[in-house]
Design a protein around this motif. Structure first.
Motif: not given
Length: 261
Positions: A222-224, A226-229
């Protein structure tokens, strides 16, 4: 520290995640683990709804093999759930997250700690009773129930129903696997098609292989997440200096030759 302790036991099993390094900064603890990018069962279940029985058989056999191996090391896993069951790029199961493990528990030994994921808690844990490593077999049954295709006691095979009824016995002393552990499951008719030696050698073809373009493909997460900084840099320090996590950092001798930046 519990997770580090379990990982450092040198887990040599194809269906368990392995540790490469552990280190710490002034505020954070890090594990460097095997890279597994086929997604977790929770992700796949959300999108597919259920798995056909041959796929369930394959996954449950690999999970049972991993749990039986942990039990042979006197480790009880205690947190089996779809989010902790990863698929590697070849479609094989890899269990991760050993934070709730209990080490030093022989087969038949007892524990008291109230822990686990609420949706999967075992009857004996909920009741506050002493419990054994058979808690892992209850949760395997719960996961099988959750991943099954259709009403599990109506539209599946007799052997699948029998396995569920054996694993989901409230009295853990009578639960399948409660006395002779993995051997009891290996002898069950549900796993008649499984050659356990071939399974351990990863020679049994997975029924589903993730469609990945390469190691950088993270489509099954989930992009939740993979998009974490990602931090631009890590300021290494030793938190053990203040007594918080003494001895947490780890580098295996085989990898000491890695060039430092």
């Amino acid at each position: 520290m519990v997770e580090r302790s379990v990982l450092l036991k040198g887990l040599q099993h194809p269906f368990l995640v392995g540790l490469h390094f552990s280190f710490q900064t002034s505020h954070t603890l890090y594990f460097v683990l095997d890279y597994i990018n086929g997604g977790d069962l929770f992700y796949h279940l959300q999108r597919e709804g259920a798995f056909p029985e041959p796929r369930e058989t394959f996954y449950s056999a690999e999970m049972a093999s991993a749990l039986g191996y942990l039990h042979s090391l006197n480790i009880v896993y205690r947190d089996l759930k779809p989010e902790n069951i990863l698929l590697d790029s070849g479609g094989h199961v890899v269990l991760t997250d050993f934070g709730l493990c209990k080490a030093g528990v022989s087969v038949g030994g007892a524990m008291q700690t109230f822990c686990g994921t609420p949706e999967y808690l075992e009857p004996e844990v909920l009741l506050g009773h002493a419990y054994s490593g058979a808690v892992d077999w209850w949760v395997l049954g719960s996961v099988l129930y959750e991943t099954g295709e259709g009403p599990p006691f109506y539209s599946v095979s007799q052997s699948a129903r029998s396995l569920l009824q054996g694993l989901l016995v409230k009295d853990f002393s009578k639960r399948l696997g409660g006395e002779h552990d993995l051997a009891e499951l290996q002898g069950h008719s549900f796993f008649l098609s499984i050659n356990w030696d071939d399974l351990l050698a990863r020679k049994v073809p997975p029924p589903f292989i993730p469609n990945l373009s390469g190691p950088c493909d993270v489509r099954y997460f989930d992009a939740e997440f993979t998009l974490l900084p990602v931090p631009a840099s890590l300021v290494l320090s030793d938190m053990s200096a203040n007594g918080a996590f003494p001895g947490f950092s780890y580098m295996p001798s085989a990898e000491v030759g890695v060039t430092e930046p």
